[in-house]
Design an enzyme around this catalytic site. Structure first.
Site, mmCIF file in Angstrom:
data_model
loop_
_atom_site.group_PDB
_atom_site.id
_atom_site.type_symbol
_atom_site.label_atom_id
_atom_site.label_comp_id
_atom_site.label_asym_id
_atom_site.label_seq_id
_atom_site.Cartn_x
_atom_site.Cartn_y
_atom_site.Cartn_z
ATOM 1 N N PRO A 2 0.834 -1.218 0.000
ATOM 2 C CG PRO A 2 -0.632 -1.514 1.770
ATOM 3 C CD PRO A 2 0.631 -2.039 1.178
ATOM 4 C CD GLU A 3 3.063 3.056 -4.240
ATOM 5 O OE1 GLU A 3 3.214 4.236 -4.602
ATOM 6 O OE2 GLU A 3 3.266 2.096 -4.994
#
Ligand code: ZN
Length: 272
Positions: A2-3
Site C-alpha cells: 500500500p502507498e
C-alpha cells in the site's frame, strides 16, 4: 505494498467508522507486529481509550485516542484493517483484535507479518515518524521546497521520490505514474531538473495522488478497502506493469529497467 492513496482510503473509511468508539479489550494472536513490546503492555495501553479520529502521515496510520495517546500503524506489504461484526474465532491471518464498545471488532490482519503497531503518548516519541520526510499533502510541501530538496540530492529522480526520509508516501506504482505524467525520466539525476520540470513534477505528484485517492487506490494483488472492496486506480495506470505495451501518448513500447532491485516502467520517448 500500500502507498499513500491506499492508506488514505483506509484512513477515511476508519475515520468514518471509529470516532467515539472505546476499546474494551485487545486480543493478540501473534505479537510480531508489536516490535518487541509485551502483549500485556500493549493491551493495557489501549484498553479504555476512545478513538477521537484516524489520520495519516506518509504511509503511517495514526489513531488519536483519549485519554491522550496514539496508536500508530504501518501496513508494510500485506497489513490490513477490517471493521467486522463479532466473530467466534480468529481467522488464520488475524494478528490483533480490538473489541469496541459497540460490539464491533477492529481487526488487524497481515499475511506476511511485516506490518507494525505501536502505542505512544506523543507522535514525536515514534521513531518511524520522526525519521519521515514531508507528506505531499502537508502545507510545507511546495514547489519551492521540492526544487531546493532535489537540487541538494545526488540520487536519480526515482530513488529520491521513493525515499521516505525525503517525501513520505510514494512507492513503486505512483512514482512510475507521476514521472510519466511529468514526462521525466526516472533515470535523470534529481539535481538536473530545470525549474519548469520541477513545477511539472510538483503538479504531477499532487494530481496523480488526488486521482488515485478519488479512485480508492490501486488493487493489483492484496489491497482491499475496509469493507473488502478493491480500489479502482489499476484501471487508470499508464506505465506501471505495462512493459512492452504501447505508450498511450506516442505508441513507443513501455520500457522496464531495474533500479534498487525494483522494476521501473517508463516511456523512453515521452520521458526525458
Ligand atoms: Zn510515450
Amino acid at each position: 505494498m500500500p502507498e499513500l492513496p491506499e492508506v488514505e482510503t483506509i484512513v477515511r473509511e476508519l475515520d468514518a467508522a471509529l470516532p467515539g468508539r472505546t476499546v474494551r479489550d485487545v486480543r493478540i494472536f501473534r505479537a510480531d507486529a508489536l516490535g518487541g513490546v509485551a502483549p500485556a503492555v500493549f493491551r493495557a495501553a489501549l484498553r479504555g481509550r476512545t478513538v477521537q479520529r484516524v489520520a495519516r502521515r506518509g504511509k503511517f496510520l495514526l489513531f488519536h485516542l483519549q485519554p491522550e495517546a496514539w496508536l500508530v500503524g504501518h501496513l508494510r506489504m500485506t497489513g490490513k484493517f477490517v471493521v467486522s461484526p463479532p466473530l467466534p474465532a480468529p481467522e488464520p491471518h488475524h494478528r490483533v483484535w480490538f473489541a469496541l464498545d459497540d460490539g464491533a471488532l477492529l481487526i488487524f490482519q497481515d499475511l506476511r507479518c511485516f506490518g507494525t503497531l505501536a502505542v505512544v503518548e506523543r507522535l514525536a516519541d515514534h521513531a518511524g515518524l520522526a525519521a519521515l520526510g514531508l507528506d505531499p499533502f502537508s502545507r510545507r510541501f511546495t514547489a519551492a521546497w521540492l526544487a531546493e530538496a532535489l537540487a541538494a540530492s545526488r540520487a536519480p529522480l526515482k530513488h529520491w521520490l521513493m525515499d521516505q526520509r525525503k517525501l513520505a508516501g510514494l512507492g513503486n506504482i505512483y512514482v512510475a505514474e507521476i514521472l510519466y505524467a511529468a514526462r521525466l525520466s526516472p533515470l535523470r539525476p534529481a539535481a538536473s531538473l530545470a525549474a519548469e520540470e520541477v513545477a511539472r513534477l510538483y503538479r504531477a505528484i499532487r494530481r496523480i495522488l488526488r486521482k488515485a485517492i478519488h479512485k480508492s487506490g490501486t488493487t493489483i494483488r492484496d489491497f482491499r478497502r475496509v469493507d473488502d472492496r478493491t480500489g479502482e486506480f489499476q484501471n487508470f495506470l499508464r506505465v506501471y506493469g505495462k512493459a512492452g505495451q504501447p505508450c498511450p501518448a506516442c505508441r513507443t513500447p513501455i520500457a522496464r529497467r531495474v533500479q534498487q532491485q525494483r522494476s521501473t516502467f517508463y516511456c523512453p520517448t515521452c520521458q526525458t
